[in-house]
Design a protein around this motif. Structure first.
Motif, short mmCIF file in Angstrom:
data_model
loop_
_atom_site.label_atom_id
_atom_site.label_comp_id
_atom_site.label_asym_id
_atom_site.label_seq_id
_atom_site.Cartn_x
_atom_site.Cartn_y
_atom_site.Cartn_z
N GLU A 24 3.92 1.91 10.73
CA GLU A 24 3.71 1.92 9.06
C GLU A 24 2.17 2.76 8.91
OE1 GLU A 24 3.63 -1.85 7.23
OE2 GLU A 24 2.74 -1.02 5.55
N GLU A 79 0.84 -1.10 0.06
CA GLU A 79 0.08 0.07 -0.04
C GLU A 79 0.92 1.19 -0.08
OE1 GLU A 79 -2.55 1.04 3.43
OE2 GLU A 79 -3.53 2.52 2.15
N LEU A 80 1.85 1.46 0.94
CA LEU A 80 2.84 2.35 0.87
C LEU A 80 3.53 2.57 -0.51
CD1 LEU A 80 3.88 4.61 2.60
CD2 LEU A 80 5.79 2.95 3.35
N VAL A 121 3.10 6.35 8.75
CA VAL A 121 3.80 6.67 7.57
C VAL A 121 2.64 6.90 6.37
CG1 VAL A 121 5.43 6.15 5.95
CG2 VAL A 121 6.01 6.05 8.22
N VAL A 122 1.98 5.76 6.28
CA VAL A 122 0.98 5.69 5.32
C VAL A 122 -0.22 6.75 5.54
CG1 VAL A 122 -1.03 4.25 4.55
CG2 VAL A 122 1.25 3.22 4.91
N LEU A 170 1.31 10.18 4.13
CA LEU A 170 1.68 10.02 2.66
C LEU A 170 0.34 10.47 1.87
CD1 LEU A 170 3.69 10.05 0.55
CD2 LEU A 170 3.37 7.61 0.59
N LYS A 171 -0.69 9.88 2.60
CA LYS A 171 -2.08 9.58 1.96
C LYS A 171 -2.45 11.36 1.89
CE LYS A 171 -5.29 6.02 1.87
NZ LYS A 171 -6.03 5.08 2.75
N HIS A 178 2.02 9.28 -5.82
CA HIS A 178 2.61 10.56 -5.50
C HIS A 178 3.52 11.12 -6.61
CE1 HIS A 178 5.25 13.62 -3.23
NE2 HIS A 178 4.32 13.60 -2.41
N LEU A 202 1.03 3.92 -2.87
CA LEU A 202 0.80 5.62 -2.49
C LEU A 202 1.95 6.27 -3.08
CD1 LEU A 202 -0.40 5.74 1.09
CD2 LEU A 202 -1.56 6.90 -0.88
N MET A 203 3.26 5.70 -2.85
CA MET A 203 4.37 6.64 -3.48
C MET A 203 4.24 6.40 -4.76
SD MET A 203 7.45 4.98 -1.00
CE MET A 203 8.70 6.14 -1.43
N ALA A 226 8.87 7.90 3.75
CA ALA A 226 8.29 6.73 3.37
C ALA A 226 9.30 5.82 3.03
CB ALA A 226 7.36 6.90 2.32
#
Lengths: 289, 175
Positions: B64, A88-89, B67-68, B71-72, A96, A92-93, B52
């Motif tokens: 986590e 998921e991270l 961080v998520v 960023l979201k 972005h 998102l990255m 991230a």
């Protein structure tokens, strides 16, 4: 004789003792050297793993984003299969990164960069200028949206009639049209200014007698070969949305010169082609030095 | 026995020293690869992206979820910014691919491939962008422009296009 042998034995014993203790200290040294080396290995291993992790993350991100090479090589569906714990991270990255690129693209294609100010009550626009493929200065304009649309701050030079232009376009309904007009004025100004700079750089034999801040008037002094007759050339840029002059006027002590057919042609050229390039042609045909 | 202990230690020392050399070589190779990655503009991270990345490399103590969520939030802001920019520009871009061709400190050259829609015109454009820092100013130049349009009316664009292309334009679609 017993005394001698005892002494001998004793001294032999102490010799052995010395040897043992020196060996012992060497043995003691080894563990601390080993400790030191083990610590170094641990530090380097962690540094290496760190680097590997960063590089792997970059790779994973690359898999999630289309790339020039992939597009040209495969031309098909991207492989979006990322085997990672924090997908998921990573997603998102990737998003972005994609959004940043799209915003950067808007910035490049000549739109007006806009950022919201004062909690959404205002907007700040960036107007870029460019001439002949080279980006020049950028200007900023801050606009309040409420209670009604009006300009608050800006760094547009005063010889650009911002308020007049604002009155002419209806700011309330035609904000984009207003920005387009301001951009047109700014780009034309930047183009004329750039041409003046290029004239000074490329044509040292031509003297710039006069120019104004808006670069809407340019007076140049040419030297005609043979008698080295000075020839004054005035370029008037009355249309401030354009980079080409609307009128070219010549003055000389030799009254016949401006009417010569060659010079009528050159004047025409000066209204059709940017001044620095027209001068290159005129010098090449040896009409001026 | 002391003799054996000594030779074991010497062995271990030798082993460790060899390991160290091997690790140093590995690290140097990885650092070189890292340098190549970092020269690519798409990997120059700031703000939440940097956090991230740090998290993914085990470099932070943050959870986590934290961080998520941060960023979201930043991604949502960017979505809003893009909507606004699209509205102002009247151009809707659906993809932008960037590749750094050259990054020599003062000069950066990128290849950009964009696709989008303007009014009812669908387009794809590709060009090279060179940015040279000159004091506080940056000089940017466009070259090698390629445009694909779903239109037969390219004449009106030909003078614009010819400024950024070395070759002359023919009728019809340009690729």
């Amino acid at each position: 004789m017993e005394g001698v042998s005892t002494r001998g034995v004793l001294s032999h014993l102490s010799l052995l003792e010395d040897q043992a203790s020196s060996r012992g200290s060497r043995v003691l040294q080894q563990p601390s050297r080993v400790k030191e080396l083990r610590a170094k290995v641990e530090a380097l291993t962690s540094q290496r793993d760190q680097l590997k992790a960063e590089i792997q993350t970059h790779k994973n991100l690359q898999k999630l984003r289309p790339s020039v090479d992939k597009r040209r090589a495969a031309g098909g569906e991207e492989d979006m299969d990322v085997d990672s714990e924090s997908s998921e991270l990573l997603r998102l990255m990737a998003r972005h990164s994609e959004l940043s690129d799209l915003l950067h693209a808007h910035h490049l294609i000549g739109g007006y960069d806009v950022i919201k100010t004062r909690q959404g009550k205002g907007m700040c626009f960036s107007l870029a200028t460019a001439y002949e493929g080279v980006y020049l200065d950028t200007y900023n304009l801050e606009i309040d949206l409420r209670p009604k649309v009006r300009i608050t701050r800006h760094n547009i030079p005063p010889f650009i009639p911002l308020n007049n232009l604002a009155e002419q376009s209806d700011l309330q309904t035609g904000l984009r049209a207003f920005l387009d007009t301001v951009s047109q004025h700014l780009n034309a100004f930047a183009g004329r200014k750039q041409q003046l700079k290029l004239v000074k750089e490329q044509h040292k034999s031509v003297e710039v007698m006069e120019s104004n801040l808006l670069c809407s008037i340019l007076v140049l002094m040419f030297t005609v070969p043979k008698e080295k007759t000075p020839l004054l050339c005035t370029l008037e840029y009355t249309d401030h949305t354009r980079c080409l002059p609307t009128r070219v006027h010549l003055d000389s002590e030799d009254k016949r010169l401006p009417d010569a057919p060659q010079w009528k042609k050159n004047c025409s050229l000066l209204t059709e082609v940017p001044v620095h390039r027209a001068l290159t042609a005129i010098r090449k045909s040896r009409d001026i030095v | 026995n002391e003799g054996r202990k000594m030779s074991e230690n010497t062995e271990e020392v030798k082993l460790l020293e060899a390991q160290i050399m091997h690790l140093q070589a590995e690290i140097e190779a990885l650092q070189q690869q890292q340098q190549v990655n970092c020269k690519d503009i798409t990997f120059q991270f700031t703000g939440q992206m940097q956090d991230a990345l740090a998290f993914l490399c085990g470099q932070t103590q943050d959870l986590e979820e934290m961080v998520v969520s941060r960023l979201k939030e930043e991604v949502e802001e960017l979505e809003e910014d893009l909507k606004l920019q699209t509205r102002i520009d009247g151009i809707s871009l659906n993809s932008c691919i960037r590749k750094t061709l050259q990054n020599r400190g003062q000069e950066v050259v990128q290849l950009l491939c964009l696709s989008g829609r303007c009014s009812e015109l669908v387009f794809q454009v590709e060009f090279q962008l060179s940015e040279v820092k000159d004091g506080s100013r940056t000089e940017r130049k466009i070259s090698d422009l390629n445009l694909v349009l779903d239109s037969n009316d390219l004449q009106s664009l030909s003078s614009f296009l010819s400024r950024y292309r070395p070759a002359p334009i023919n009728n019809g679609k340009i690729i």
